[in-house]
Design an enzyme around this catalytic site. Structure first.
Site, mmCIF file in Angstrom:
data_model
loop_
_atom_site.group_PDB
_atom_site.id
_atom_site.type_symbol
_atom_site.label_atom_id
_atom_site.label_comp_id
_atom_site.label_asym_id
_atom_site.label_seq_id
_atom_site.Cartn_x
_atom_site.Cartn_y
_atom_site.Cartn_z
ATOM 1 N N HIS A 124 1.141 -6.936 -4.348
ATOM 2 C CA HIS A 124 0.018 -6.732 -3.420
ATOM 3 C C HIS A 124 -0.241 -5.253 -3.127
ATOM 4 O O HIS A 124 0.131 -4.721 -2.084
ATOM 5 C CB HIS A 124 0.132 -7.562 -2.143
ATOM 6 C CG HIS A 124 1.481 -7.618 -1.483
ATOM 7 N ND1 HIS A 124 2.222 -6.500 -1.156
ATOM 8 C CD2 HIS A 124 2.211 -8.685 -1.058
ATOM 9 C CE1 HIS A 124 3.331 -6.865 -0.562
ATOM 10 N NE2 HIS A 124 3.350 -8.183 -0.489
ATOM 11 N N ARG A 140 -0.647 14.579 -2.661
ATOM 12 C CA ARG A 140 0.427 15.342 -3.310
ATOM 13 C C ARG A 140 1.483 14.438 -3.935
ATOM 14 O O ARG A 140 2.198 14.856 -4.841
ATOM 15 C CB ARG A 140 1.065 16.314 -2.313
ATOM 16 C CG ARG A 140 0.220 17.571 -2.098
ATOM 17 C CD ARG A 140 0.976 18.643 -1.359
ATOM 18 N NE ARG A 140 1.173 18.320 0.049
ATOM 19 C CZ ARG A 140 0.282 18.585 1.004
ATOM 20 N NH1 ARG A 140 -0.865 19.173 0.696
ATOM 21 N NH2 ARG A 140 0.531 18.263 2.255
ATOM 22 N N HIS A 172 -6.550 -8.364 4.165
ATOM 23 C CA HIS A 172 -5.453 -7.493 3.730
ATOM 24 C C HIS A 172 -5.918 -6.200 3.076
ATOM 25 O O HIS A 172 -5.201 -5.199 3.111
ATOM 26 C CB HIS A 172 -4.540 -8.251 2.750
ATOM 27 C CG HIS A 172 -3.579 -9.175 3.419
ATOM 28 N ND1 HIS A 172 -3.985 -10.367 3.954
ATOM 29 C CD2 HIS A 172 -2.250 -9.067 3.652
ATOM 30 C CE1 HIS A 172 -2.922 -10.972 4.478
ATOM 31 N NE2 HIS A 172 -1.873 -10.207 4.310
ATOM 32 N N ASP A 175 -1.298 -14.689 -2.077
ATOM 33 C CA ASP A 175 -0.194 -14.453 -1.136
ATOM 34 C C ASP A 175 -0.299 -15.455 0.007
ATOM 35 O O ASP A 175 0.051 -15.155 1.163
ATOM 36 C CB ASP A 175 -0.205 -13.013 -0.612
ATOM 37 C CG ASP A 175 1.126 -12.604 0.031
ATOM 38 O OD1 ASP A 175 2.154 -13.244 -0.299
ATOM 39 O OD2 ASP A 175 1.142 -11.683 0.853
ATOM 40 N N LEU A 218 0.395 -8.305 9.773
ATOM 41 C CA LEU A 218 -0.087 -9.340 8.856
ATOM 42 C C LEU A 218 1.076 -9.873 8.029
ATOM 43 O O LEU A 218 1.983 -9.136 7.648
ATOM 44 C CB LEU A 218 -1.163 -8.770 7.928
ATOM 45 C CG LEU A 218 -2.501 -8.418 8.586
ATOM 46 C CD1 LEU A 218 -3.363 -7.622 7.615
ATOM 47 C CD2 LEU A 218 -3.233 -9.678 9.027
ATOM 48 N N CYS A 219 1.050 -11.147 7.716
ATOM 49 C CA CYS A 219 2.201 -11.721 7.011
ATOM 50 C C CYS A 219 1.810 -12.661 5.884
ATOM 51 O O CYS A 219 2.597 -13.500 5.467
ATOM 52 C CB CYS A 219 3.111 -12.447 7.987
ATOM 53 S SG CYS A 219 2.334 -13.847 8.819
ATOM 54 N N GLY A 220 0.630 -12.518 5.354
ATOM 55 C CA GLY A 220 0.235 -13.391 4.255
ATOM 56 C C GLY A 220 -1.170 -13.902 4.479
ATOM 57 O O GLY A 220 -1.703 -13.849 5.593
#
Length: 414
Positions: free
Chosen positions: A234, A245, A274, A296, A330-332
């Site tokens: 992801h 840089r 996401h 996901d 966020l978790c999925g």
């Protein structure tokens, strides 16, 4: 010979012609027919000239787009099922998700386990074997094990107490996972001590290594690719942000410090949550050949708002987004693949052909199954999806058999 054996033999001989459709072949939609026999796409010319046969069954596709079935390389669960948490019922859970995915055009997937204790891997991995798809659900291509060899600073929704180091290299990997016979992809942080040797051995054994949940700089990423890593988990999420840089893992999209034949693929979540549309466009325009749409998706996909579980953690759905409970992390995703394809198409302004191949051909190439999946070339598995011009799924087919119809018509009614 038994009657069931005769029936199977007859099915293998049956020649089916799908006509009045636009077929996705060689990166283009072309007006052509699709011919299927024995669960495979076949060359009709050989049938006409060598066998002098006509189709046994003709199916009018009504002008639909016919594209290869979608392949989801990263999905944690759905419909109330969490592959990492529902240990005792994981076989039934995988079947439930596999069946549900058919409505979204997904014909193959990699059940994904988030960072978990060793006993969870030992219990779950042997219970999710690779298996062929059909009316019961999508094909299981092998598991995607996301962690526990990740960076605590980029853990996302992964429980920090379960994160591991490569203390004894591959010996530790085997100790943590147990049998890896059913593993197709492993996500790890390439900056960890001992990672290069582990990546090399995993790659040599046919496992696709993905880098992610990581604080790696570009050099760490290049070293991983030089040792066999081929995928980024992801993109933009759970990694260092791009810096001019040292662009970090994002820099792998344009680096020239990797083997010439090493195409780096990257999963990207185009659920409207996401990854910002501008970031989707940057990734698409920078490295289009490596872009793979992944969901996901978590257990809450297909469920109402409220509290649910992902692996060892409690999560909550608020306003169409999934968070670690009590936080704004966020978790999925809870967006299915067809929705991700439509969102990506709109955000990137790419062609229909490209959007569909990002969910089929690209993931197939990434894990080395493009001869049989992700394509409608002759000899490939007859796994495909019929869509309208808005890219809504009308029907899903596995091995030439209808396994889902959007209008609720029985799959036997053609």
């Amino acid at each position: 010979m038994s009657s069931s054996t005769v029936a199977l033999a007859d099915a293998d001989k049956k020649l089916t012609q799908f006509r009045n459709c636009r077929v996705l072949r060689n990166h283009r939609l072309v007006e052509d027919d699709v011919w299927v026999r024995g669960g495979k796409i076949i060359d009709p010319e050989k049938v006409f000239f060598d066998e002098k046969r006509q189709a046994d069954v003709q199916i009018d596709c009504g002008g639909s787009i016919v594209a290869p079935g979608f392949i989801d390389l990263q999905i944690n669960g759905g419909y109330g099922v969490d592959f990492s948490f529902d240990v005792e019922t994981v076989q039934e859970g995988v079947l439930k998700v596999a069946k549900g995915l058919l409505a979204h055009g997904v014909t193959s997937f990699c059940p994904t386990l988030v960072t978990s204790p060793p006993e969870t891997y030992h219990a779950v991995l042997p219970r999710i074997p690779r298996s062929a798809g059909g009316r019961h659900g999508a094909t299981v291509l092998g598991c995607h094990v996301e962690g526990p060899f990740i960076n605590t600073d980029k853990k996302g929704a992964h429980p920090p107490e379960c994160i591991k180091e490569f203390e004894q290299g591959m010996a530790t990997v085997r100790e943590v996972y147990g049998s890896m016979d059913n593993v197709q992809i492993i996500t790890l942080a390439p900056e960890k001590a001992g990672a290069a040797e582990v990546i090399q051995e995993l790659s040599n054994n046919g496992i696709t290594v993905s880098v992610g949940h990581s604080m790696a700089n570009l050099s760490d990423g290049e070293n991983a690719v030089q040792h066999g890593a081929r995928l980024i988990t992801h993109l933009f999420n759970a990694m260092l942000p791009f810096h001019h840089r040292d662009p970090g893992l994002v820099g792998l999209l344009t680096t020239d410090n990797i083997p010439r034949d090493a195409l780096v693929y990257f999963g990207i979540i185009s659920d409207g949550v996401h990854t910002h549309p501008a970031a989707l466009r940057i990734a698409y325009k920078t490295h289009p050949s490596g872009l793979i749409l992944v969901t996901d998706a978590i257990s809450a996909m297909g469920l109402a708002e409220g509290r649910h579980r992902i692996g060892q953690m409690e999560i909550e759905i608020r306003s169409g987004r999934a968070y670690v409970a009590g936080t704004n992390t966020l978790c999925g995703s809870i967006a299915p693949m067809d929705e991700c394809i439509r969102f990506f198409k709109k955000a990137s302004n790419c062609s229909i052909e490209y959007a569909l191949e990002a969910a089929s051909l690209h993931p197939a190439r990434c894990i080395g199954i493009e001869k049989r999946k992700g394509t409608l070339d002759y000899g490939a598995d007859a796994d495909f999806v019929m869509l309208n011009d808005e890219l809504s799924v009308q029907s899903t087919w596995i091995a030439g058999e209808c396994v889902y119809r959007a209008n609720g018509v029985d799959s036997n009614a053609l």
